[in-house]
Scaffold this motif. Structure first.
Motif, PDB file in Angstrom:
ATOM      1  N   PRO A 250       0.834  -1.208   0.000  1.00  0.00           N
ATOM      2  CA  PRO A 250       0.000   0.000   0.000  1.00  0.00           C
ATOM      3  C   PRO A 250       0.871   1.261   0.000  1.00  0.00           C
ATOM      4  O   PRO A 250       1.882   1.319   0.703  1.00  0.00           O
ATOM      5  N   ILE A 251       0.449   2.236  -0.822  1.00  0.00           N
ATOM      6  CA  ILE A 251       1.178   3.506  -0.905  1.00  0.00           C
ATOM      7  C   ILE A 251       0.323   4.562  -0.219  1.00  0.00           C
ATOM      8  O   ILE A 251      -0.715   4.979  -0.744  1.00  0.00           O
ATOM      9  N   THR A 252       0.736   4.950   0.937  1.00  0.00           N
ATOM     10  CA  THR A 252      -0.090   5.847   1.754  1.00  0.00           C
ATOM     11  C   THR A 252       0.432   7.281   1.793  1.00  0.00           C
ATOM     12  O   THR A 252      -0.199   8.164   2.359  1.00  0.00           O
ATOM     13  N   GLY A 253       1.578   7.510   1.203  1.00  0.00           N
ATOM     14  CA  GLY A 253       2.162   8.851   1.268  1.00  0.00           C
ATOM     15  C   GLY A 253       1.586   9.830   0.259  1.00  0.00           C
ATOM     16  O   GLY A 253       1.931  11.012   0.275  1.00  0.00           O
ATOM     17  N   GLY A 254       0.724   9.346  -0.651  1.00  0.00           N
ATOM     18  CA  GLY A 254       0.108  10.236  -1.637  1.00  0.00           C
ATOM     19  C   GLY A 254       1.032  10.644  -2.764  1.00  0.00           C
ATOM     20  O   GLY A 254       0.795  11.655  -3.423  1.00  0.00           O
ATOM     21  N   SER A 255       2.092   9.859  -3.003  1.00  0.00           N
ATOM     22  CA  SER A 255       3.006  10.203  -4.093  1.00  0.00           C
ATOM     23  C   SER A 255       3.389   8.939  -4.839  1.00  0.00           C
ATOM     24  O   SER A 255       3.194   7.821  -4.365  1.00  0.00           O
ATOM     25  N   GLY A 256       3.926   9.130  -6.038  1.00  0.00           N
ATOM     26  CA  GLY A 256       4.339   7.996  -6.853  1.00  0.00           C
ATOM     27  C   GLY A 256       5.341   8.439  -7.889  1.00  0.00           C
ATOM     28  O   GLY A 256       5.815   9.583  -7.887  1.00  0.00           O
ATOM     29  N   GLN A 257       5.670   7.519  -8.777  1.00  0.00           N
ATOM     30  CA  GLN A 257       6.721   7.791  -9.744  1.00  0.00           C
ATOM     31  C   GLN A 257       6.373   7.130 -11.073  1.00  0.00           C
ATOM     32  O   GLN A 257       5.858   6.013 -11.103  1.00  0.00           O
ATOM     33  N   ILE A 258       6.634   7.873 -12.176  1.00  0.00           N
ATOM     34  CA  ILE A 258       6.417   7.327 -13.510  1.00  0.00           C
ATOM     35  C   ILE A 258       7.784   7.145 -14.154  1.00  0.00           C
ATOM     36  O   ILE A 258       8.551   8.109 -14.287  1.00  0.00           O
ATOM     37  N   SER A 259       8.080   5.909 -14.528  1.00  0.00           N
ATOM     38  CA  SER A 259       9.356   5.638 -15.191  1.00  0.00           C
ATOM     39  C   SER A 259       9.086   5.202 -16.619  1.00  0.00           C
ATOM     40  O   SER A 259       7.987   4.798 -16.972  1.00  0.00           O
ATOM     41  N   GLY A 260      10.077   5.301 -17.438  1.00  0.00           N
ATOM     42  CA  GLY A 260       9.958   4.920 -18.847  1.00  0.00           C
ATOM     43  C   GLY A 260      11.211   5.340 -19.577  1.00  0.00           C
ATOM     44  O   GLY A 260      12.199   5.748 -18.973  1.00  0.00           O
ATOM     45  N   ASN A 261      11.158   5.268 -20.888  1.00  0.00           N
ATOM     46  CA  ASN A 261      12.330   5.669 -21.677  1.00  0.00           C
ATOM     47  C   ASN A 261      12.318   7.178 -21.888  1.00  0.00           C
ATOM     48  O   ASN A 261      12.188   7.672 -23.009  1.00  0.00           O
ATOM     49  N   PHE A 262      12.424   7.928 -20.802  1.00  0.00           N
ATOM     50  CA  PHE A 262      12.378   9.377 -20.881  1.00  0.00           C
ATOM     51  C   PHE A 262      13.763   9.944 -21.135  1.00  0.00           C
ATOM     52  O   PHE A 262      14.752   9.475 -20.577  1.00  0.00           O
ATOM     53  N   SER A 263      13.794  10.992 -21.961  1.00  0.00           N
ATOM     54  CA  SER A 263      14.978  11.845 -22.001  1.00  0.00           C
ATOM     55  C   SER A 263      14.721  12.968 -21.010  1.00  0.00           C
ATOM     56  O   SER A 263      13.612  13.121 -20.490  1.00  0.00           O
ATOM     57  N   ALA A 264      15.737  13.765 -20.727  1.00  0.00           N
ATOM     58  CA  ALA A 264      15.556  14.872 -19.783  1.00  0.00           C
ATOM     59  C   ALA A 264      14.489  15.843 -20.295  1.00  0.00           C
ATOM     60  O   ALA A 264      13.645  16.313 -19.527  1.00  0.00           O
ATOM     61  N   ASP A 265      14.501  16.113 -21.617  1.00  0.00           N
ATOM     62  CA  ASP A 265      13.522  17.045 -22.198  1.00  0.00           C
ATOM     63  C   ASP A 265      12.112  16.487 -22.141  1.00  0.00           C
ATOM     64  O   ASP A 265      11.162  17.189 -21.778  1.00  0.00           O
ATOM     65  N   SER A 266      11.941  15.205 -22.524  1.00  0.00           N
ATOM     66  CA  SER A 266      10.597  14.621 -22.549  1.00  0.00           C
ATOM     67  C   SER A 266      10.029  14.501 -21.136  1.00  0.00           C
ATOM     68  O   SER A 266       8.833  14.686 -20.917  1.00  0.00           O
ATOM     69  N   ALA A 267      10.894  14.219 -20.146  1.00  0.00           N
ATOM     70  CA  ALA A 267      10.434  14.142 -18.760  1.00  0.00           C
ATOM     71  C   ALA A 267      10.009  15.531 -18.273  1.00  0.00           C
ATOM     72  O   ALA A 267       8.977  15.670 -17.590  1.00  0.00           O
ATOM     73  N   THR A 268      10.772  16.557 -18.634  1.00  0.00           N
ATOM     74  CA  THR A 268      10.427  17.929 -18.258  1.00  0.00           C
ATOM     75  C   THR A 268       9.099  18.343 -18.880  1.00  0.00           C
ATOM     76  O   THR A 268       8.257  18.971 -18.231  1.00  0.00           O
ATOM     77  N   THR A 269       8.914  17.969 -20.157  1.00  0.00           N
ATOM     78  CA  THR A 269       7.670  18.305 -20.853  1.00  0.00           C
ATOM     79  C   THR A 269       6.476  17.624 -20.192  1.00  0.00           C
ATOM     80  O   THR A 269       5.433  18.247 -19.969  1.00  0.00           O
ATOM     81  N   LEU A 270       6.615  16.327 -19.878  1.00  0.00           N
ATOM     82  CA  LEU A 270       5.524  15.596 -19.239  1.00  0.00           C
ATOM     83  C   LEU A 270       5.191  16.196 -17.877  1.00  0.00           C
ATOM     84  O   LEU A 270       4.017  16.394 -17.543  1.00  0.00           O
ATOM     85  N   ALA A 271       6.205  16.526 -17.094  1.00  0.00           N
ATOM     86  CA  ALA A 271       5.959  17.122 -15.784  1.00  0.00           C
ATOM     87  C   ALA A 271       5.241  18.464 -15.923  1.00  0.00           C
ATOM     88  O   ALA A 271       4.323  18.769 -15.150  1.00  0.00           O
ATOM     89  N   ALA A 272       5.646  19.257 -16.917  1.00  0.00           N
ATOM     90  CA  ALA A 272       4.993  20.563 -17.145  1.00  0.00           C
ATOM     91  C   ALA A 272       3.533  20.384 -17.514  1.00  0.00           C
ATOM     92  O   ALA A 272       2.660  21.119 -17.034  1.00  0.00           O
ATOM     93  N   MET A 273       3.234  19.406 -18.376  1.00  0.00           N
ATOM     94  CA  MET A 273       1.849  19.159 -18.785  1.00  0.00           C
ATOM     95  C   MET A 273       1.000  18.701 -17.605  1.00  0.00           C
ATOM     96  O   MET A 273      -0.158  19.104 -17.453  1.00  0.00           O
TER      97      MET A 273
END
Length: 849
Positions: free
Chosen positions: A307-330
């Motif tokens: 169980p994840i009770t802290g209210g946070s999580g993580q999305i992993s994948g084949n991200f580049s630094a730019d694509s990860a920044t873009t996804l976070a901004a969206m």
């Protein structure tokens, strides 16, 4: 003759304020920062073609929006029926409506009443107050769907919400001075200055970014209520349709790095309600896969280990630094209410923009100097006054652009340059009129007064025709073409002050102070076309025949080989590539043809190190266009590692079709507007002569595009429309003199009146055509590819318009005048009446027989 001191003071204040407002445009930033804050600091904004950046037009996908709203409506329909105890056999979505089939037809009225509660009133527009849903019953079957007004309201709301979401996304990635505005009913314009990656921009602005969390079906097997989705690597997942948790509950998203793999990941956090729900889901589904879905694609599907009770999580994948920044901004900015499709994309590199500024400024300065020298040679010391007025005209044009907040583009610079040429036209008209009155023996003040008064109506008529063309260009044009229309219109309006009001006051003051009895405006080089009497109408048949043959040849060239349509009109991809040395076209052609992107054409321009790459419109929508751009860029870098892509235009089929239609419509409307104006100001024979000549002039311009292979694009339409205004302007001067002579010489045959009028205005026609020609020639030579489709055809068109005013418009007027006389005589002969036709009226008038 004295001028009011208050008038002189007013003019001086206007010029001083104009100079003060325009001054920041020529000051470097280091100097401007030291200027006191109470003085003007605003500068004219530069368009993206001058400073570099990206321009995108996004359109709300109406079909996708309606589909999304219907999906929500489907759930709501089931809910309200269930709450009221109405049992339907089925509630399904069929195309663009919800179909409810009842088990008991007697419950139809009650069901309709409940379903109507789902409707929302439309709050804006002509349909304000109406419901956005249509609910109709046919026995046990009820259909629910959005009305046309409801769909329009949904699109309107989606555009309004999209503006805010896009603004937040752009702010998140730190772009300065963005332009984000609504255009039309369902589109958003985004302009981002600076070096931007178009692919990343498409992802940032075009992705809906609707994030949701779903459970994966047991054993990853498809079934009812399950949708098969894929991740970036092509793995398939059977995702349950039920949304366990919506991305609306995200409170933050940031880029971080996995401590083990050191790859970029996106860490997210829920709000309090989302955290509670996330904890419940993970607690109830330990050991089961949990899919994180973004825009119908699986970002990741990890197994819930605890169980994840802290209210946070993580999305992993084949991200580049730019694509990860873009996804976070969206994710931080929130989801778009509907899918946005990029239907137009234009990107200009900073270096290309700097080159465009340099070429535009240099060619503009050279054009100004050439015109000023010509006027000085033409009018001697009085030419200095005209040149001072011209300099003031240019300064006031830039101050007006600053005040109205206009954006200066490269075609806009062309508009300023053309405005210089047209502004001189008024000075030439006035000076030639004063010369003419002086030759009649009038004194200095009488010559000034009569010269200005008689030239004034001609100047107004000429400027009105050009303003009509500018207004139509602004209404139908877009982007840089609108910038051209604004600068040309402002230049024409300001010329009425500098070339008429200011010059008149200055001439009167100089004449009074110098105590001139006679005003002799002498050229530096003796040249006198005034005492000539050339019988132009003797060559009328030759002139009309040659013109008709050239126009027919132009139509043939239009059919075959046809025009070299730019990407604006045929859609597709256009890329500007710069190499360090001379570009090897054969090598580029071989490499790019191997990509399988259909027809690709290459064109070398400039210093042989610049090439234009054009690829046809790709099948498969915007994603295919984006993929093609990526392939082209990669292949260009592979063929020549020194090559850089300086600019990219990507135009979809919808935009290209709209631009083509708007271009045709604008030329037709401009021509009709000219016809009406000339008809009102003169008479129908004058209007017919002007329009027939206009058609011949325009066809020759089209033939010029066909034979030279110049790009026929939006800038070319601007050239055609400007030529329409200029051509009619040229004819108005001759017409105005003809009308004046018809009143003075009532017994003179029409043919002689026409010849006399052409001879009297010949000097003005030669001089004004020369000034416009000299203003534009430097831009045609050095302006670069961005304005070549405007400047080069305009130089050709100026020569054509000057010749057609004499050899086409005048003969047509003579023919129509003779035809009216013959027709009038034939009509009165049957009445036994004597016919008298005053030339100044051109209409039959009966006297007593």
């Amino acid at each position: 003759m004295r001028t009011s001191p208050w008038l002189v003071f007013t003019y001086a204040v206007i010029i001083f304020l104009g100079l003060l407002i325009a001054l920041p445009n020529v000051l470097p930033q280091s100097v401007l920062q030291r200027v006191p804050t109470w003085l003007p600091h605003e500068q004219v904004s530069l368009g993206l073609d001058l400073r570099g950046g990206s321009h995108l037009v996004l359109e709300v996908d109406e079909a996708d929006l309606t589909k999304e709203r219907l999906q929500s409506l489907l759930q709501d329909a089931r809910r309200v029926l269930r709450e009221k105890g109405i049992q339907p056999k089925a509630v399904v979505r069929s195309q663009n409506q919800i179909v409810v089939t009842l088990a008991d037809a007697t419950q139809s009225d009650a069901a309709v009443t409940e379903l109507k509660t789902l409707a929302n009133p439309i709050s804006t527009g002509l349909s304000a107050g109406q419901a956005d849903l249509d609910v109709t019953a046919n026995g046990a079957t009820i259909t629910v769907g959005f009305s046309r007004a409801g769909i329009s309201a949904n699109v309107d709301n989606a555009v309004q919400q999209s503006l805010e979401v896009i603004r937040q996304r752009v702010d998140q990635v730190g772009v300065s001075e963005p332009t984000i505005q609504r255009i039309g009913a369902n589109r958003v314009l985004v302009q981002l200055p600076g070096a931007q990656d178009p692919t990343r921009l498409r992802q940032l602005l075009g992705s809906t970014a609707k994030m949701s969390f779903h459970m994966v079906a047991p054993n990853n097997q498809p079934g009812p209520g399950v949708t098969m989705m894929q991740d970036e690597e092509g793995r398939s997942y059977a995702v349950l349709d039920r949304v366990e948790l919506s991305g609306d509950r995200l409170s933050d998203a940031r880029v971080s790095f996995d401590p083990n793999t050191h790859e970029p990941v996106v860490s997210f956090r829920f709000d309090s309600a989302g955290a509670t729900r996330f904890a419940d889901i993970t607690r109830q589904n330990v050991g089961n896969p949990f899919a994180i879905v973004l825009d119908d694609k699986v970002l990741s599907a990890p197994n819930i280990r605890e169980p994840i009770t802290g209210g946070s999580g993580q999305i992993s994948g084949n991200f580049s630094a730019d694509s990860a920044t873009t996804l976070a901004a969206m994710l931080r900015a929130g989801a778009l209410p509907a899918k946005l499709t990029v239907i137009e994309e234009r990107t200009v590199g900073a270096d290309l923009g700097a080159d465009a500024i340099k070429m535009g400024i240099y060619s503009g300065i050279v054009g100004f100097i050439l015109v000023a020298l010509f006027i000085f040679v033409l009018y001697g010391t009085w030419g200095v006054l005209a040149n001072i007025a011209l300099l003031i005209h240019t300064i006031l044009t830039f101050s007006a652009l600053t005040l109205v907040g206009a954006t200066l583009t490269l075609p806009g610079i062309a508009g300023v340059v053309l405005g210089i040429g047209l502004a001189v036209d008024a000075n030439v008209l006035i000076n030639e009129r004063i010369r003419e009155e002086t030759r009649k023996g009038k004194g200095a003040f009488a010559a000034i007064d009569t010269g200005f008064n008689r030239a004034y109506s001609t100047i107004i008529d000429g400027n009105m025709t050009a303003l009509i063309a500018a207004a139509i260009l602004f209404f139908f044009g877009s982007g840089p073409v609108r910038g051209f229309a604004v600068t040309m219109a402002l230049g024409l309006i300001i010329s009425m002050f500098t070339s008429v009001a200011f010059v008149r006051v200055a001439m009167i003051e100089i004449t009074r102070r110098r105590k001139y009895k006679v005003l002799n405006i002498r050229p530096l080089i003796p040249f006198s076309p005034y005492d000539k009497h050339i019988e132009f109408m003797k060559a009328r048949f030759f002139g009309v025949t040659v013109s008709a043959l050239l126009s027919i040849a132009s139509v043939v060239l239009f059919i075959h080989p046809g025009l070299n349509y730019g990407v604006d009109f045929r859609g597709g991809i256009q890329m500007s590539v710069k190499t360090q040395g001379a570009a090897d076209l054969a090598k580029f052609r071989e490499g790019l043809d191997s990509l399988g992107l259909g027809e690709i054409t290459l064109q070398s321009f400039g210093d042989k190190s610049s090439i234009l790459v054009r690829a046809q419109r790709q099948e498969g929508g915007e994603e295919a266009q984006t993929a093609a751009v990526t392939k082209l860029k990669a292949e260009v870098a592979k063929i020549d590692p020194t090559a850089t892509v300086e600019g990219t235009d990507v135009i979809g089929p919808k935009v290209s079709g709209e631009l083509a239609w708007a271009g045709i419509l604008s030329v037709v409307i401009a021509s009709l507007a000219m016809l009406i104006y000339i008809w009102v100001r003169f008479e129908w024979p004058f209007a017919v002569g002007a329009i027939v000549t206009l058609v011949l002039d325009v066809t020759k311009a089209i033939g010029f595009f066909a034979i030279t292979g110049l790009d026929f694009n939006l800038t070319a339409i601007a050239a055609i429309l400007t030529l329409v205004g200029y051509s009619v302007n040229d004819k108005v001067v001759v017409y105005d003199r003809m009308r004046e002579n018809m009143r003075l010489y009532k017994s003179m045959p029409l043919r002689e009146i026409i010849d006399k009028s052409i001879n009297e205005t010949l000097a003005r026609s030669l001089y004004t055509n020369a000034t416009a020609f000299l203003a534009l020639v430097p831009m045609a030579i050095w302006g670069g590819s961005a304005v070549s489709s405007f400047a080069i055809p305009m130089v050709f068109g100026i020569l054509v318009a000057g010749a057609s005013s004499i050899f086409i418009a005048a003969p047509i007027l003579l023919f129509l005048g003779d035809w009216r006389r013959r027709h009038a005589k034939a009509a009165t002969a049957t009445d036994g009446a004597v016919e008298i036709i005053p030339p100044e009226q051109g209409r039959p008038r009966k006297s007593a027989s």
